[in-house]
Design a protein around this motif. Structure first.
Motif, PDB file in Angstrom:
ATOM      1  N   LEU A 146      92.410  26.753 -21.181  1.00 36.83           N
ATOM      2  CA  LEU A 146      90.781  26.720 -21.748  1.00 36.83           C
ATOM      3  C   LEU A 146      90.601  27.360 -22.865  1.00 36.83           C
ATOM      4  CD1 LEU A 146      88.940  27.900 -18.321  1.00 36.83           C
ATOM      5  CD2 LEU A 146      88.690  25.699 -19.409  1.00 36.83           C
ATOM      6  N   MET A 147      91.398  28.597 -23.060  1.00 38.26           N
ATOM      7  CA  MET A 147      91.131  29.215 -24.266  1.00 38.26           C
ATOM      8  C   MET A 147      91.694  28.414 -25.817  1.00 38.26           C
ATOM      9  SD  MET A 147      91.463  33.393 -23.717  1.00 38.26           S
ATOM     10  CE  MET A 147      93.057  33.357 -23.239  1.00 38.26           C
ATOM     11  N   SER A 148      92.574  27.387 -25.302  1.00 34.43           N
ATOM     12  CA  SER A 148      93.172  26.602 -26.319  1.00 34.43           C
ATOM     13  C   SER A 148      92.143  25.334 -26.711  1.00 34.43           C
ATOM     14  CB  SER A 148      94.214  25.864 -25.989  1.00 34.43           C
ATOM     15  OG  SER A 148      94.606  25.083 -24.818  1.00 34.43           O
ATOM     16  N   VAL A 156      85.670  31.329 -20.881  1.00 38.29           N
ATOM     17  CA  VAL A 156      86.636  32.075 -20.318  1.00 38.29           C
ATOM     18  C   VAL A 156      85.817  33.310 -20.042  1.00 38.29           C
ATOM     19  CG1 VAL A 156      88.746  33.576 -20.160  1.00 38.29           C
ATOM     20  CG2 VAL A 156      88.665  31.034 -20.643  1.00 38.29           C
ATOM     21  N   GLY A 157      85.157  33.715 -21.213  1.00 35.93           N
ATOM     22  CA  GLY A 157      84.253  35.161 -21.028  1.00 35.93           C
ATOM     23  C   GLY A 157      83.154  35.068 -20.105  1.00 35.93           C
ATOM     24  N   LEU A 158      82.363  33.764 -20.279  1.00 37.16           N
ATOM     25  CA  LEU A 158      81.500  33.515 -19.175  1.00 37.16           C
ATOM     26  C   LEU A 158      81.780  33.658 -17.540  1.00 37.16           C
ATOM     27  CD1 LEU A 158      79.389  30.917 -20.891  1.00 37.16           C
ATOM     28  CD2 LEU A 158      78.858  33.202 -20.548  1.00 37.16           C
ATOM     29  N   ILE A 159      82.957  33.116 -17.372  1.00 37.84           N
ATOM     30  CA  ILE A 159      83.589  33.071 -16.037  1.00 37.84           C
ATOM     31  C   ILE A 159      83.955  34.485 -15.836  1.00 37.84           C
ATOM     32  CG2 ILE A 159      85.604  32.477 -14.601  1.00 37.84           C
ATOM     33  CD1 ILE A 159      85.798  29.661 -16.387  1.00 37.84           C
ATOM     34  N   LEU A 217      88.709  42.176 -16.695  1.00 39.65           N
ATOM     35  CA  LEU A 217      90.031  41.713 -17.359  1.00 39.65           C
ATOM     36  C   LEU A 217      89.804  40.462 -17.784  1.00 39.65           C
ATOM     37  CD1 LEU A 217      92.462  43.204 -14.352  1.00 39.65           C
ATOM     38  CD2 LEU A 217      92.263  43.957 -16.618  1.00 39.65           C
ATOM     39  N   VAL A 218      89.161  39.415 -17.143  1.00 37.56           N
ATOM     40  CA  VAL A 218      89.083  37.898 -17.817  1.00 37.56           C
ATOM     41  C   VAL A 218      88.408  37.901 -18.915  1.00 37.56           C
ATOM     42  CG1 VAL A 218      88.039  36.029 -17.181  1.00 37.56           C
ATOM     43  CG2 VAL A 218      89.469  36.925 -15.450  1.00 37.56           C
ATOM     44  N   ILE A 219      87.200  38.865 -18.951  1.00 37.65           N
ATOM     45  CA  ILE A 219      86.546  39.226 -20.239  1.00 37.65           C
ATOM     46  C   ILE A 219      87.522  39.564 -21.370  1.00 37.65           C
ATOM     47  CG2 ILE A 219      84.647  40.262 -21.393  1.00 37.65           C
ATOM     48  CD1 ILE A 219      83.295  40.294 -18.381  1.00 37.65           C
ATOM     49  N   GLY A 220      88.253  40.613 -20.906  1.00 40.76           N
ATOM     50  CA  GLY A 220      89.240  41.221 -22.062  1.00 40.76           C
ATOM     51  C   GLY A 220      90.147  40.150 -22.488  1.00 40.76           C
ATOM     52  N   PRO A 227      95.897  35.330 -22.138  1.00 38.44           N
ATOM     53  CA  PRO A 227      95.748  35.029 -20.903  1.00 38.44           C
ATOM     54  C   PRO A 227      96.595  35.941 -19.848  1.00 38.44           C
ATOM     55  CG  PRO A 227      96.466  33.196 -22.409  1.00 38.44           C
ATOM     56  CD  PRO A 227      96.461  34.773 -23.180  1.00 38.44           C
ATOM     57  N   ASP A 228      97.598  36.544 -20.158  1.00 43.16           N
ATOM     58  CA  ASP A 228      98.264  37.627 -19.079  1.00 43.16           C
ATOM     59  C   ASP A 228      97.353  38.476 -18.334  1.00 43.16           C
ATOM     60  OD1 ASP A 228     100.594  36.224 -20.007  1.00 43.16           O
ATOM     61  OD2 ASP A 228     101.263  38.227 -21.114  1.00 43.16           O
ATOM     62  N   LYS A 229      96.035  38.881 -18.891  1.00 39.60           N
ATOM     63  CA  LYS A 229      95.341  39.711 -18.261  1.00 39.60           C
ATOM     64  C   LYS A 229      94.454  38.768 -17.270  1.00 39.60           C
ATOM     65  CE  LYS A 229      94.887  42.846 -22.171  1.00 39.60           C
ATOM     66  NZ  LYS A 229      93.659  43.343 -23.071  1.00 39.60           N
ATOM     67  N   ALA A 230      94.454  37.563 -17.307  1.00 41.37           N
ATOM     68  CA  ALA A 230      93.631  36.727 -16.434  1.00 41.37           C
ATOM     69  C   ALA A 230      94.333  36.499 -15.170  1.00 41.37           C
ATOM     70  CB  ALA A 230      93.151  35.757 -17.037  1.00 41.37           C
TER      71      ALA A 230
END
Length: 273
Positions: A146-148, A156-159, A217-220, A227-230
């Protein structure tokens, strides 16, 4: 108009059928079992012991590895599907005791519960069929994909924001004891009602905190492009373990999730179905 009324009446009869009620109550037992194993995995992480992923998919894989585990996983899947069907009917025909705006909100909540139960039922099926891969890895890969894409980091931030909001909502739901409106409290003894109240408050609060941490963490991950945080609940538990007094905090969270597992057994007997 008459066809609509007939369809509504048929849906109501199916939703109130004894067979669906029994399957749904069995589903609450299975849902509780999954959370009990989830709490066990959280304790393993708290004490630094090797464990499967600290989420519901890890709990189901742990269950599948036990004697008769595959049978139990299949039974859990059937029960969760029954819960999903029941909530789908509740969303379609509305809750009997609710009126107006509250009725509409409960219908939306039923849709959400239906989706959750179906997701866990699908996860149980994948575990049963030996096709389950790491849910944390899947979440991480999806986040990276998604981030790519254009605007993906915002999505991703909204999720993450939605997940954090869900966590806060679960905490509030537990603290204000809103879960009691769905229980047949009149059938409970005073002691049973006190116990169910304490289990519900502790259980929903612990789940809410876990989801809120996962959402943050997903926001971070979106902000730092990491993506490792998600990695969902698994990342949330490991992140909490790494903090000061993390082992103690994670142990308390595990006990809270265990309380939710016990509350599921209360629902199996006293939930309005």
């Amino acid at each position: 108009m008459s066809l609509s009324l007939d369809a509504h009446g048929t849906a109501s009869r199916v939703a109130r059928s004894r067979s669906l009620e029994l399957l749904a109550r069995g589903g609450f037992v299975g849902y509780g079992l999954v959370h009990l194993l989830f709490a066990w995995l959280a304790l393993q992480i708290a004490f630094g012991k090797p464990a499967d992923e600290g989420d519901q998919s890890g709990a189901l894989r742990t269950l599948a590895q036990q004697p008769l585990g595959k049978f139990l996983v299949a039974a859990v899947a059937v029960g969760l599907v029954a819960l999903a069907i029941w909530q789908a009917f509740e969303a379609a025909i509305g809750h009997r005791a609710d009126r107006g705006r509250e009725r509409a909100l409960e219908r939306v909540a039923s849709v959400g519960r239906c989706v959750v139960y179906l997701y866990f039922a699908w996860t149980a099926y994948k575990v049963f069929s030996n096709a389950s891969s790491s849910s944390a890895d899947k979440q991480q890969a999806l986040t990276e994909q998604l981030m790519s894409s254009p605007g993906g980091r915002w999505l991703v931030g909204l999720i993450g924001l939605g997940l954090a909001g869900l966590g806060v909502g679960l905490v509030v739901y537990g603290v204000v004891k809103r879960f009691e409106k769905h229980l047949e409290t009149g059938r409970m003894s005073p002691g049973t009602r006190r116990l169910s109240r304490r289990l519900g408050v502790a259980g929903y609060s612990a789940k809410g905190i876990a989801y809120a941490i996962a959402g943050l963490l997903v926001i971070g991950a979106a902000i730092t492009y990491d993506p490792d945080k998600a990695r969902g609940l698994d990342a949330a538990l490991h992140t909490l373990r790494e903090q000061s007094y993390g082992a103690i905090l994670l142990t308390l969270m595990a006990l809270g999730i265990g309380a939710f597992a016990a509350f599921c057994l209360v629902q199996a007997k006293y939930r309005k179905v």
